[in-house]
Design an enzyme around this catalytic site. Structure first.
Site, PDB file in Angstrom:
ATOM      1  N   GLN A  83      -4.016 -22.013  19.312  1.00 21.54           N
ATOM      2  CA  GLN A  83      -4.887 -21.107  18.560  1.00 21.54           C
ATOM      3  C   GLN A  83      -5.043 -19.773  19.280  1.00 21.54           C
ATOM      4  OE1 GLN A  83      -8.720 -22.890  17.843  1.00 21.54           O
ATOM      5  NE2 GLN A  83      -7.826 -24.730  16.959  1.00 21.54           N
ATOM      6  N   THR A 128       0.812  -1.218   0.000  1.00 15.37           N
ATOM      7  CA  THR A 128       0.000   0.000   0.000  1.00 15.37           C
ATOM      8  C   THR A 128       0.841   1.262   0.000  1.00 15.37           C
ATOM      9  OG1 THR A 128      -1.771  -1.127   1.153  1.00 15.37           O
ATOM     10  CG2 THR A 128      -1.765   1.249   1.329  1.00 15.37           C
ATOM     11  N   ASP A 142       1.338  -6.528  -4.544  1.00 16.33           N
ATOM     12  CA  ASP A 142       0.516  -6.576  -3.335  1.00 16.33           C
ATOM     13  C   ASP A 142       1.064  -7.775  -2.554  1.00 16.33           C
ATOM     14  OD1 ASP A 142      -2.710  -5.865  -2.472  1.00 16.33           O
ATOM     15  OD2 ASP A 142      -1.752  -7.650  -1.642  1.00 16.33           O
ATOM     16  N   ASP A 156      -0.094  -7.109   4.638  1.00 16.39           N
ATOM     17  CA  ASP A 156      -0.912  -8.328   4.770  1.00 16.39           C
ATOM     18  C   ASP A 156      -0.093  -9.581   5.082  1.00 16.39           C
ATOM     19  OD1 ASP A 156      -3.139  -6.812   4.324  1.00 16.39           O
ATOM     20  OD2 ASP A 156      -3.502  -7.500   2.285  1.00 16.39           O
TER      21      ASP A 156
HETATM   22  N1  ASP Z   1      -2.924  -5.363   0.430  1.00 16.23           N
HETATM   23  C1  ASP Z   1      -1.787  -4.595   0.874  1.00 16.23           C
HETATM   24  C2  ASP Z   1      -0.563  -5.487   0.809  1.00 16.23           C
HETATM   25  O1  ASP Z   1      -0.357  -6.261   1.699  1.00 16.23           O
HETATM   26  C3  ASP Z   1      -2.001  -4.068   2.234  1.00 16.23           C
HETATM   27  C4  ASP Z   1      -0.853  -3.247   2.780  1.00 16.23           C
HETATM   28  O2  ASP Z   1       0.117  -2.956   2.127  1.00 16.23           O
HETATM   29  O3  ASP Z   1      -0.917  -2.841   3.934  1.00 16.23           O
HETATM   30  O4  ASP Z   1       0.172  -5.424  -0.128  1.00 16.23           O
END
Ligand code: ASP
Length: 346
Positions: free
Chosen positions: A276, A15, A59, A92
């Site tokens: 968990q 992001t 991503d 992510d």
């Molecule tokens: N979907 C994005 C990624 O993991 C989310 C982020 O960058 O925070 O690339």
């Protein structure tokens, strides 16, 4: 005057460098030029920065073992020339990448800091600038108190292999329930838990980029069918399984389940038991429900996160052909990824 430190930024995407082509459209990864143009202050830092940009930027949902190996090799090829490394990466799967690198970069004695952002760098409320600047400052700190792989997000640096992405929206997106923050960033940088000086001692720096991905995951739940269990436990395509049990490592005292676990281990598979729960540790033998697992040959994974357990198993299965060595190393603290009586050993 002390020599200016040199930091290599490895831009993988995420992001931090994404844009929207239309106001209502999705975020799409964009190249490092965006970060450079939105953040000219990068040139005012007290360190020298070089950049390697992966093409195309990704991503992080598209990042897995192949890209982990690529990042590890980029660090290996540049290890001698730089004092520290900052990896720009989507949040992510950052905890997986950070965990994997902590194992793959053997004998690491320089900072490797992953960071990213919840909002792109060209958005007015972005968290990208603070994350990037502080990550660079930690990576170029004159005393180099951090000599391991960390994740910097929301004013805290965590040991990467203790970290999990815990929130999809807030700026402090990560937590590390079982281990405190290494650094807290306020007016100053507070190095609360610098890397122990005896960590990974005696291990030469080396990039182990061979991973064995034949690892499965079994998260237990009430009502899980015997077929579902066996499809994982007895799968001919797996060499190792991360078993996520209840509480301190407990599972039902079901005869069929114990037999399946024994059959799986008899096939040569390694089964590692983690909890968990968000925090705490498995303690096999505390309850009758986990003593049976221990007797069956299931290994205790201590207080490891799922991300760390998975990466550690792929790393060990990739490195050692002898399954007994893999079993011994899995339950040992080798990169600070689990609480242990003794220090880091390998
Ligand atoms: N979907 C994005 C990624 O993991 C989310 C982020 O960058 O925070 O690339």
């Amino acid at each position: 005057m002390p020599k200016r430190k040199k930091v290599l930024i490895i831009y993988t995407g995420g992001t931090i460098g994404m844009i929207k082509r239309k106001p209502e459209g999705p975020y799409i990864p964009f190249d490092f030029k965006l970060i450079k143009s939105e953040f000219p202050e990068l040139d005012r830092l007290e360190c020298d920065v070089d950049v390697v940009s992966y093409d195309p930027p990704l991503d992080s949902s598209n990042i897995g073992p192949v890209v982990w190996a690529k990042i590890a090799r980029t660090i290996g090829e540049n290890y001698k020339r730089f004092d520290g490394f900052v990896i720009l990466h989507g949040s992510d799967t950052m905890a997986y990448t950070g965990s994997a690198l902590s194992f793959m970069l053997e004998g690491l004695s320089k900072p490797v800091i992953l960071t990213g952002a919840q909002l792109p760098i060209n958005e007015i409320r972005t968290d990208a600038k603070e994350n990037l600047v502080t990550a660079l400052q930690i990576a170029s700190h004159p005393d180099r108190p951090i000599k391991e792989v960390g994740i910097y997000f929301g004013s805290k640096l965590y040991r990467a292999n203790r970290t999990q992405k815990a929130h999809a929206d807030v700026f402090s997106a990560f937590n590390s329930v079982n281990f405190p923050a290494l650094v807290e960033a306020g007016v100053h940088l507070y190095f609360r838990h610098p890397t122990p000086t005896d960590a990974w001692k005696g291990i030469e720096f080396n990039v182990q980029d061979k991973l064995d991905t034949r690892v499965g995951h079994l998260r237990f739940f009430p009502g899980i069918s015997a077929e579902t269990l066996d499809s994982v436990l007895l799968s001919p395509n797996l060499k190792g399984i991360i078993l996520q049990s209840y509480g301190a490592g407990n599972l039902p005292t079901d005869k069929g389940l114990i037999q399946s676990l024994k059959a799986s281990i008899a096939q040569g598979k390694v089964i590692l038991n983690i909890t968990q729960c968000m925090g705490g540790s498995v303690e096999m033998g505390r309850y009758a429900t986990s003593a049976l697992l221990l007797q069956a040959g299931v290994l205790p994974g201590g207080d490891m996160t799922f991300e760390a357990a998975l990466a550690k198993m792929m790393y060990l299965l990739g490195k050692y052909t002898d399954i007994e060595t893999v079993r011994q190393m899995l339950v040992r603290n080798i990169r600070g990824e689990m609480r242990a009586e003794r220090g880091y050993t390998e």
